[in-house]
Design a protein around this motif. Structure first.
Motif, PDB file in Angstrom:
ATOM      1  N   LYS A  78      -9.948  -9.362  93.755  1.00 57.43           N
ATOM      2  CA  LYS A  78      -9.972  -8.207  92.858  1.00 57.43           C
ATOM      3  C   LYS A  78     -11.360  -7.567  92.881  1.00 57.43           C
ATOM      4  CE  LYS A  78     -10.088  -7.154  87.935  1.00 57.43           C
ATOM      5  NZ  LYS A  78      -9.964  -7.709  86.575  1.00 57.43           N
ATOM      6  N   ASP A 175      -5.120  -5.837  88.127  1.00 60.15           N
ATOM      7  CA  ASP A 175      -5.693  -4.839  87.247  1.00 60.15           C
ATOM      8  C   ASP A 175      -4.888  -4.654  85.978  1.00 60.15           C
ATOM      9  OD1 ASP A 175      -7.786  -4.343  88.988  1.00 60.15           O
ATOM     10  OD2 ASP A 175      -6.572  -2.970  90.177  1.00 60.15           O
ATOM     11  N   SER A 228     -11.365  -3.172  85.583  1.00 58.70           N
ATOM     12  CA  SER A 228      -9.903  -3.142  85.645  1.00 58.70           C
ATOM     13  C   SER A 228      -9.397  -1.840  85.050  1.00 58.70           C
ATOM     14  CB  SER A 228      -9.317  -4.342  84.900  1.00 58.70           C
ATOM     15  OG  SER A 228      -9.775  -4.352  83.554  1.00 58.70           O
TER      16      SER A 228
END
Length: 357
Positions: A78, A175, A228
């Protein structure tokens, strides 16, 4: 020196392996000079390019004992996606990865290497030095740094998905903060075409330690592991608890927005959480501590309670800072997140103050 650029995990620490003086990343070799910092299974080294010893970088090594199923692995990937996500903006105010690679180890684990720019100082380092030496930032310098941070956040807050594809098709489930496996549409602040086009992201951990200063003196936002999607409609207590847990792990308490302390059911979480953190950062630039840390130090107040109540005060000694600058702090630290200014509005006001001086 604060050069930790990224990952806070829930894994137990392990001993870093630096027996090999060189690390190879996609056929480029880098010499390990020293360990700069560590956290969980994440280690950051100062490295030099083998072919050019004057070219220094920060190399993050992340050990994922359980391979692709490891939460550490998901968090690291991520983080890498976030570096790439904002790269097209070509902004100098958000850190970008130089290179990265994933190594499959013989025992089934994975090791991720992320090569990043090396910065010698963070904004927190400079603030600490000011406090120790009884010095203060000039207002012009504070505004210059603040404007740069706002420009970086502008890119995040105005991010648009390319191609209008649904988020679920882009592998972006991380996310959604992994709200207990909730479907993406269940936790979106809005649905339909607009969300697919404009999908604001929030940094989630704005603080002086996560702002590095480049060789040219530009502020650079780092630590994208917490970054995010910005907007969530919290429709159940389960989602509220999941987001509260995320904030406890990823959002530093003295800079955390009050709506993230104990996320309420039926609440709307937006990029305004970053604006609250900006207000705390701006206060810290002026007075050496975040507003709620200062209250804790001077009065022994509970950080959580002070933040939840928005209880802080400007010092009697304003150090000569203008009302305009101090009003920026007040506007950011509004308990009502719908009444906080946008980053665009903050940028316009900060530029206006800069032009007057």
């Amino acid at each position: 020196m604060d050069i930790l650029l990224g990952l806070v995990t829930k894994c137990l620490p392990c001993i870093p392996d630096i027996s090999t003086p060189y690390v190879s990343i996609n056929n480029n070799k880098y010499q390990i000079i020293k360990l700069l910092g560590e956290g969980g299974f994440s280690y950051v080294y100062l490295v030099a390019q083998k072919s050019n010893k004057n070219a220094l970088y920060a190399l993050k090594k992340i050990r994922c004992p359980f391979g692709a199923t490891d939460e550490t692995f998901r968090n690291a990937m991520k983080e890498v996606r976030n570096y790439h996500r904002f790269a097209n903006s070509k902004t100098p105010y958000i850190i970008q990865t130089i290179d990265e690679t994933v190594i499959d180890e013989k025992d089934g684990s994975k090791t991720i290497y992320i090569l990043l720019p090396y910065f010698q100082k963070s904004l927190q380092d400079i603030i600490n030095s000011n406090v120790l030496n009884n010095e203060d930032f000039e207002e012009d310098e504070i505004l210059r740094i603040f404007v740069g941070i706002c420009r970086g956040l502008q890119v995040m807050h105005k991010y648009k998905k390319s191609g209008g594809r649904p988020i679920s098709e882009e592998g972006e489930e991380e996310d959604d903060l992994l709200l207990n496996g909730s479907d993406d549409d269940d936790i979106s602040a809005s649905a339909g075409t607009e969300l697919q086009e404009l999908t604001p992201f929030a940094h989630r951990d704005i603080k002086p330690a996560n702002v590095m200063l480049s060789a040219e003196g530009l502020p650079v936002l780092v630590d994208l592991g917490s970054c995010s999607r910005a907007r969530f409609s919290i429709k159940s207590r389960q989602q509220a608890l999941a987001l509260t847990d995320f904030a406890q792990e990823h959002c530093t308490l003295p800079y955390r927005a009050p709506e993230l302390l104990d996320v309420a059911t039926n609440s709307e979480i937006t990029e305004s959480t970053d604006v609250w953190s900006l207000g705390c950062l701006l206060y810290c630039c002026c007075f050496g501590f975040s507003p709620f840390e200062k209250l804790e130090i001077e009065q022994g107040a509970s950080l959580n309670l002070a933040i939840a109540q928005g209880k802080y005060a400007l010092p009697e000694d304003k150090k000569g800072y203008s009302d305009g600058l101090l009003n920026l702090i007040k506007e950011c630290l509004n308990l009502d997140n719908t009444k906080r200014p946008t980053v665009d509005e903050l940028l316009e006001k900060a530029l206006g103050l800069s032009n007057r001086s």
